[in-house]
Design a protein around this motif. Sequence first.
Motif, PDB file in Angstrom:
ATOM      1  N   UNK A  28       0.970  -1.254  -0.041  1.00 19.42           N
ATOM      2  CA  UNK A  28       0.101  -0.033   0.123  1.00 19.42           C
ATOM      3  C   UNK A  28       0.713   1.366  -0.109  1.00 19.42           C
ATOM      4  N   UNK A  29       0.341   2.231  -0.728  1.00 20.80           N
ATOM      5  CA  UNK A  29       0.846   3.684  -0.921  1.00 20.80           C
ATOM      6  C   UNK A  29      -0.282   4.297  -0.560  1.00 20.80           C
ATOM      7  N   UNK A  30      -0.291   5.519   0.509  1.00 25.07           N
ATOM      8  CA  UNK A  30      -1.362   6.191   0.717  1.00 25.07           C
ATOM      9  C   UNK A  30      -2.493   5.424   0.857  1.00 25.07           C
ATOM     10  N   UNK A  31      -2.538   4.393   1.546  1.00 27.57           N
ATOM     11  CA  UNK A  31      -3.646   3.540   1.849  1.00 27.57           C
ATOM     12  C   UNK A  31      -4.140   2.793   0.808  1.00 27.57           C
ATOM     13  N   UNK A  32      -3.781   2.870  -0.648  1.00 27.61           N
ATOM     14  CA  UNK A  32      -4.148   1.763  -1.723  1.00 27.61           C
ATOM     15  C   UNK A  32      -2.993   1.192  -2.126  1.00 27.61           C
ATOM     16  N   UNK A  33      -3.411   0.159  -2.672  1.00 29.96           N
ATOM     17  CA  UNK A  33      -2.549  -1.002  -3.545  1.00 29.96           C
ATOM     18  C   UNK A  33      -1.698  -0.175  -4.663  1.00 29.96           C
ATOM     19  N   UNK A  34      -0.579  -0.350  -4.625  1.00 32.99           N
ATOM     20  CA  UNK A  34       0.575   0.117  -5.529  1.00 32.99           C
ATOM     21  C   UNK A  34      -0.169  -0.018  -7.192  1.00 32.99           C
ATOM     22  N   UNK A  35      -0.887  -1.135  -7.263  1.00 38.36           N
ATOM     23  CA  UNK A  35      -1.522  -1.358  -8.732  1.00 38.36           C
ATOM     24  C   UNK A  35      -2.730  -0.801  -9.048  1.00 38.36           C
ATOM     25  N   UNK A  36      -3.704  -0.518  -7.755  1.00 35.83           N
ATOM     26  CA  UNK A  36      -4.844   0.356  -7.605  1.00 35.83           C
ATOM     27  C   UNK A  36      -4.277   1.579  -8.081  1.00 35.83           C
ATOM     28  N   UNK A  37      -3.231   2.338  -7.860  1.00 38.92           N
ATOM     29  CA  UNK A  37      -2.875   3.650  -8.123  1.00 38.92           C
ATOM     30  C   UNK A  37      -2.891   3.690  -9.705  1.00 38.92           C
ATOM     31  N   UNK A  38      -2.324   2.620 -10.404  1.00 36.39           N
ATOM     32  CA  UNK A  38      -1.931   2.483 -11.576  1.00 36.39           C
ATOM     33  C   UNK A  38      -3.446   2.483 -12.379  1.00 36.39           C
ATOM     34  N   UNK A  65      -8.291  -5.823  -6.785  1.00 40.07           N
ATOM     35  CA  UNK A  65      -8.245  -4.533  -7.581  1.00 40.07           C
ATOM     36  C   UNK A  65      -9.642  -4.303  -8.192  1.00 40.07           C
ATOM     37  N   UNK A  66      -9.989  -2.858  -8.337  1.00 45.73           N
ATOM     38  CA  UNK A  66     -11.302  -2.647  -8.806  1.00 45.73           C
ATOM     39  C   UNK A  66     -11.136  -1.427  -9.832  1.00 45.73           C
ATOM     40  N   UNK A  67     -12.111  -1.254 -10.587  1.00 42.79           N
ATOM     41  CA  UNK A  67     -12.103   0.071 -11.527  1.00 42.79           C
ATOM     42  C   UNK A  67     -13.115   1.156 -10.674  1.00 42.79           C
ATOM     43  N   UNK A  68     -12.334   2.267 -10.503  1.00 42.86           N
ATOM     44  CA  UNK A  68     -13.069   3.368  -9.746  1.00 42.86           C
ATOM     45  C   UNK A  68     -14.214   3.907 -10.785  1.00 42.86           C
ATOM     46  N   UNK A  69     -15.265   4.392 -10.031  1.00 46.95           N
ATOM     47  CA  UNK A  69     -16.250   5.054 -11.132  1.00 46.95           C
ATOM     48  C   UNK A  69     -15.694   6.103 -11.739  1.00 46.95           C
ATOM     49  N   UNK A  70     -15.873   6.185 -12.851  1.00 50.90           N
ATOM     50  CA  UNK A  70     -15.349   7.348 -13.841  1.00 50.90           C
ATOM     51  C   UNK A  70     -16.186   8.725 -13.524  1.00 50.90           C
ATOM     52  N   UNK A  71     -15.218   9.788 -13.829  1.00 55.11           N
ATOM     53  CA  UNK A  71     -15.928  11.150 -13.554  1.00 55.11           C
ATOM     54  C   UNK A  71     -17.252  11.200 -14.566  1.00 55.11           C
ATOM     55  N   UNK A  72     -18.030  12.379 -14.263  1.00 52.33           N
ATOM     56  CA  UNK A  72     -19.406  12.334 -15.206  1.00 52.33           C
ATOM     57  C   UNK A  72     -18.918  12.614 -16.493  1.00 52.33           C
ATOM     58  N   UNK A  73     -19.572  12.078 -17.297  1.00 54.86           N
ATOM     59  CA  UNK A  73     -19.474  11.903 -18.915  1.00 54.86           C
ATOM     60  C   UNK A  73     -18.527  11.162 -19.210  1.00 54.86           C
TER      61      UNK A  73
END
Length: 471
Positions: A28-38, A65-73
């Motif tokens: 973890x880096x900043x509370x998130x997995x390295x690959x999650x940052x990527x 690992x998960x995909x974060x919700x994308x920003x609007x649009x």
Amino acid sequence: MSFPVDVVVMAAGKGTRMKSLRPKVLHRLGGRALAQHVIDTAAQLSARSVVVITGHGAEQVEASLVVPPAPDGVATPTLRFVRQEPQLGTGHAVQQAAPALTDDGVTLVLSGDVPLTRAETLQALLDLCAGERLALLALDMPDPTGYGRIVRAHADGPVQAIVEHKDANEAQRAITEIYSGIMAVPTRLLRGWLARLDNRNAQNEYYLTDVVKFAVADGTEVVAHRIADAVQVAGVNSPVQLAELERAYQQRLARALMEQGVRLADPARLDVRGELMCGQDVEIDVNCVFEGRVKLGDGVRIGANCVIANAAIDANAVILPFTHIEGETLGVSIGRGALIGPFARLRPGAQLGEEVHIGNFVEVKNSKLAARAKANHLAYLGDATVGERVNYGAGSITANYDGANKHRTVIEADVHVGSNCVLVAPVTIGAGGTVGAGSTITKNTAPGALSVARGKQVALENWQRPVKKKP
Ligand code: UD1
Ligand code: CA
């Protein structure tokens, strides 16, 4: 210029130097997995898909690992996993991903252990690729040992090849322009080049970097996008490097907060392991840790040495030093102008109204306190509903657990609970009532009543204390 982007994240390597049972890309880096940052960065590029290549610890990596919700649009990219077993090199890794890629797009190759690349940098690389060129992310390094060197015909001439450190001759090792491990390449061209890779080199690996010489041979333009910020391409191979990048990441966040107007007593003594949102005129003293989602309203002040996770703190509330707040999934909410701490502990489901006071060594769990209620010293409120202006005395507790089930305590408005009381739930203390100090309350009390439940005080006049016998 618009083309679909498919991101390949190489994450099959073992990470031997981490000396850990955990797969490297899950550190973890900043509370998130390295690959999650990527992946999170890739999602900002409006990529069509993300393909993660797994190997060591594949099941764990795939489950994490998960995909974060994308920003609007913006469409959310699909996330797929491809196994690489055994690991025969970076070229072999991308070969495994090839069936998951479509020829109409550009493939952006990233590493799961390089967490701090900026989305703008990757976008610039994609723009340079433009769906037709091979674009390499490059950097000048005073000490390029271990990296692939970018070989050019002459200074600033066209790129001819990438030569790995172990394969490089003396003259090539003197080159300080290195390949970062990140490239953008038209997928239709990549596919042909991957088929031509071999492992005739110093490491007997299939090198992805060999695509450069195929591109040159085929007359495809190869361009290098050179950046100056080494943090963006730094990989994590050891705990020392992980700690270094953690600091770099925290500095980045601290700077962004200060640019927004947040006043940090010392930007080097702040840790944000999640998302910290701040209003205007927020002040944060040294050694505070923020985890999960934390929201601080206008004028909030956080004292030194607080740990705050998953909480929303309204305007002008003050959190005094050494306070621990952990909302987990239920969250903690703190009303306007509340005063919390020092040494307070707020647990999941603590909902505090305006100007509530919670003092030293007070624990609150799954309880709602209305405006101006106070518990200033050494107390426990669990599964309780507390009315406005209640004063909850030092040393008092709600006995909310009978050993099997939890029960609620209701303390209505304007009640005064004396010191050292036990409120045995389920129980209701009627509005405006008073509970005498030292009482154990097991039955509901009437509004306005004084309730006392303790042994009556007795007095034995002129009582002689025992004296020590002479031997
Ligand atoms: C690679 C580049 C090198 C570049 C350097 C930058 C090659 C041949 N060399 O070297 O030019 O300067 O990155 O850091 O590409 N991985 C797999 N499967 C494998 C091998 C690696 O998934 O079979 C993953 C690793 O887990 C890692 C990434 O690919 O995330 C890079 O692998 P690594 O072994 O670190 O490459 P380098 O030898 O450092
Ligand atoms: Ca490496």
